[in-house]
Design a protein around this motif. Structure first.
Motif, PDB file in Angstrom:
ATOM      1  N   TYR A  71       0.793  -1.231   0.000  1.00  0.00           N
ATOM      2  CA  TYR A  71       0.000   0.000   0.000  1.00  0.00           C
ATOM      3  C   TYR A  71       0.825   1.280   0.000  1.00  0.00           C
ATOM      4  O   TYR A  71       0.280   2.372  -0.169  1.00  0.00           O
ATOM      5  N   LEU A  72       2.145   1.158   0.230  1.00  0.00           N
ATOM      6  CA  LEU A  72       2.930   2.372   0.490  1.00  0.00           C
ATOM      7  C   LEU A  72       2.920   3.390  -0.652  1.00  0.00           C
ATOM      8  O   LEU A  72       2.648   4.572  -0.401  1.00  0.00           O
ATOM      9  N   PRO A  73       3.197   2.980  -1.892  1.00  0.00           N
ATOM     10  CA  PRO A  73       3.237   4.013  -2.948  1.00  0.00           C
ATOM     11  C   PRO A  73       1.895   4.748  -3.090  1.00  0.00           C
ATOM     12  O   PRO A  73       1.859   5.986  -3.183  1.00  0.00           O
ATOM     13  N   MET A  74       0.792   4.000  -3.044  1.00  0.00           N
ATOM     14  CA  MET A  74      -0.520   4.615  -3.225  1.00  0.00           C
ATOM     15  C   MET A  74      -0.851   5.570  -2.064  1.00  0.00           C
ATOM     16  O   MET A  74      -1.310   6.698  -2.272  1.00  0.00           O
ATOM     17  N   LEU A  75      -0.606   5.119  -0.836  1.00  0.00           N
ATOM     18  CA  LEU A  75      -0.979   5.963   0.310  1.00  0.00           C
ATOM     19  C   LEU A  75      -0.059   7.179   0.430  1.00  0.00           C
ATOM     20  O   LEU A  75      -0.503   8.258   0.832  1.00  0.00           O
ATOM     21  N   LEU A  76       1.208   7.000   0.060  1.00  0.00           N
ATOM     22  CA  LEU A  76       2.111   8.160   0.044  1.00  0.00           C
ATOM     23  C   LEU A  76       1.600   9.201  -0.960  1.00  0.00           C
ATOM     24  O   LEU A  76       1.632  10.405  -0.694  1.00  0.00           O
ATOM     25  N   ASP A  77       1.082   8.728  -2.101  1.00  0.00           N
ATOM     26  CA  ASP A  77       0.515   9.654  -3.085  1.00  0.00           C
ATOM     27  C   ASP A  77      -0.676  10.421  -2.519  1.00  0.00           C
ATOM     28  O   ASP A  77      -0.815  11.620  -2.744  1.00  0.00           O
ATOM     29  N   TYR A  78      -1.542   9.720  -1.790  1.00  0.00           N
ATOM     30  CA  TYR A  78      -2.691  10.416  -1.180  1.00  0.00           C
ATOM     31  C   TYR A  78      -2.218  11.544  -0.261  1.00  0.00           C
ATOM     32  O   TYR A  78      -2.792  12.628  -0.230  1.00  0.00           O
ATOM     33  N   ILE A  79      -1.163  11.246   0.509  1.00  0.00           N
ATOM     34  CA  ILE A  79      -0.651  12.260   1.438  1.00  0.00           C
ATOM     35  C   ILE A  79      -0.039  13.425   0.649  1.00  0.00           C
ATOM     36  O   ILE A  79      -0.299  14.596   0.927  1.00  0.00           O
ATOM     37  N   ARG A  80       0.723  13.076  -0.389  1.00  0.00           N
ATOM     38  CA  ARG A  80       1.385  14.109  -1.184  1.00  0.00           C
ATOM     39  C   ARG A  80       0.383  14.993  -1.906  1.00  0.00           C
ATOM     40  O   ARG A  80       0.570  16.190  -2.045  1.00  0.00           O
ATOM     41  N   GLU A  81      -0.706  14.375  -2.341  1.00  0.00           N
ATOM     42  CA  GLU A  81      -1.721  15.157  -3.053  1.00  0.00           C
ATOM     43  C   GLU A  81      -2.636  15.927  -2.097  1.00  0.00           C
ATOM     44  O   GLU A  81      -3.571  16.606  -2.521  1.00  0.00           O
ATOM     45  N   GLY A  82      -2.395  15.771  -0.788  1.00  0.00           N
ATOM     46  CA  GLY A  82      -3.167  16.526   0.189  1.00  0.00           C
ATOM     47  C   GLY A  82      -4.551  15.975   0.469  1.00  0.00           C
ATOM     48  O   GLY A  82      -5.396  16.643   1.063  1.00  0.00           O
TER      49      GLY A  82
END
Ligand SMILES: [Zn+2]
Ligand SMILES: [Zn+2]
Length: 389
Positions: free
Chosen positions: A340-351
């Motif tokens: 899940y890390l790449p996807m959830l990191l993207d959610y955080i990065r996209e705010g």
């Protein structure tokens, strides 16, 4: 270095211990910048998980800077800022290759201990008993990270430690709990426990299309956060009957999916909860299963029960016949964090989500003993403690 060490029931200390060193060519040493106390650390704190030894270093939610690398780790560089998954995975075994990282066959050197209880061993975990690997945890100044070419994820500049730390466990754990529900557009998902994992499960359920999310707890602050950050409707189980209320909210059908984000130290006001407490006091049981029973009782026929809450071993009065009669699907297990890390990191990065809203206590690591107690007693509206070494 300084580290938070375990010494038996409700005895956690900050001690000076030897610094970790590279042992295998796939190791990294990470200098911890931020670490958290997890709800599942409390199972260790109250001595509920077997095979802990005095002096074991606690902590499985941590991040920091890579300061040393084994010769075979090619994807990281000294100075990289990384978050490390709490599950340790080799990346090459049958389970890792099938995205089932928390079931890795090669990361638990003490697999034989786990096999005695479970038949097969799950992956090793940081700071979580000898049965699960005996690895030193990350509530310390430094930690050795095995299979560093597989686990740690690099964090882009511009995101603070507090924003990304929970990728190590509780954000992916909440997400997988929701994903395990097989949510269809518009579904109603009820979540027992509005602690950190419950909060992320509610957020994720919405993300995955739930039309309504219901949070169940007894602490007003947790219920308030659930409402504010995940749009949940809430139930305080000290005020109303949970089953009856869920029935009323779903026209007598029950929620489509029910998530037990509480685990083995459930509190409850019904007869079975008192029975659990009595058995536990007589040392006749490893788990208090009130919530596991209630989710099965409450879920709609043909629905899904998802269990991210941790259970130790043998749960008494488990209503298998009820689950059978209602044709429920049961999903559970440690989180396949890496997946899940790449996807959830993207959610955080996209705010889309800033997980740091859950942090209520920021402390130097020296105050860990006091913070374990505060967190266990849920004093001072404590929801999530982060420690700085
Ligand atoms: Zn955790
Ligand atoms: Zn593996």
């Amino acid at each position: 270095m300084k580290a938070v060490t375990w010494h038996g029931k409700e005895d956690v200390r900050v001690e000076n211990v030897p610094d970790p060193e590279i042992v295998n060519p796939r190791d990294a040493i990470v200098k911890i910048s931020l670490t958290a106390i997890c709800g599942s650390d409390l199972h260790l704190y109250v001595n509920r998980i077997p095979t802990m030894e005095s002096g074991d270093i606690l902590g499985h939610e941590f991040m920091g800077e890579v300061v040393a690398l084994g010769s075979e780790v090619k994807n990281l560089s000294i100075g990289d800022r990384v978050v490390v998954p709490f599950t340790i995975s080799c990346g090459g075994c049958y389970y890792c290759k099938n995205d089932l990282y928390s079931l890795c066959d090669n990361s638990n050197p003490n697999a034989a201990m786990a096999e005695k209880i479970y038949g097969h061993s799950p992956s090793g975990l940081f700071g979580y008993s000898h049965m699960l690997g005996g690895y030193a945890g990350g509530q310390a100044e430094y930690v050795r990270v095995p299979f560093a070419d597989v686990g740690p994820i690099k964090v882009p500049d511009g995101l603070s430690d507090e924003q990304v730390l929970f990728l190590s466990d509780i954000f992916p754990t909440g997400y997988m709990a929701a994903e395990n529900c097989g949510i269809k557009e518009g579904d109603t998902v009820a979540v027992w426990g509005c602690g950190p994992v419950g909060q992320f499960a509610m957020w994720s359920a919405r993300k995955l299309g739930a039309g309504r999310v219901i949070g169940i707890d007894r602490f007003p602050e947790r219920l308030r956060l659930a409402k504010e950050y995940t749009g949940a409707t809430t139930i305080n189980y000290e005020e109303v009957d949970v089953f009856e209320t869920l029935q009323e909210m779903t026209s007598g059908r029950g929620p489509d999916a029910c998530i037990d984000a509480v685990g083995s130290e459930a509190h409850g006001l019904t007869l079975d909860a008192w029975y659990d407490l009595a058995k536990e006091k007589m040392m006749l049981s490893t788990d208090r299963g009130h919530v596991a029973r209630q989710v099965i009782h409450s879920c709609r026929k043909g629905g899904t029960v998802s269990i991210p809450g941790v259970y130790g071993a043998f749960l008494d009065k488990f209503p298998l016949g009820v689950a059978f009669a209602k044709a429920l699907q049961l999903r559970m297990g440690q989180t396949h964090v890496h997946r899940y890390l790449p996807m959830l990191l993207d959610y955080i990065r996209e705010g889309e989500l800033d997980p740091s809203y859950l942090i209520t206590h920021r402390m130097p690591i020296e105050r860990a003993p006091e913070m374990y107690r505060t967190f266990m007693e849920k004093e001072d509206d404590c929801i999530k403690v982060v420690l700085k070494p």
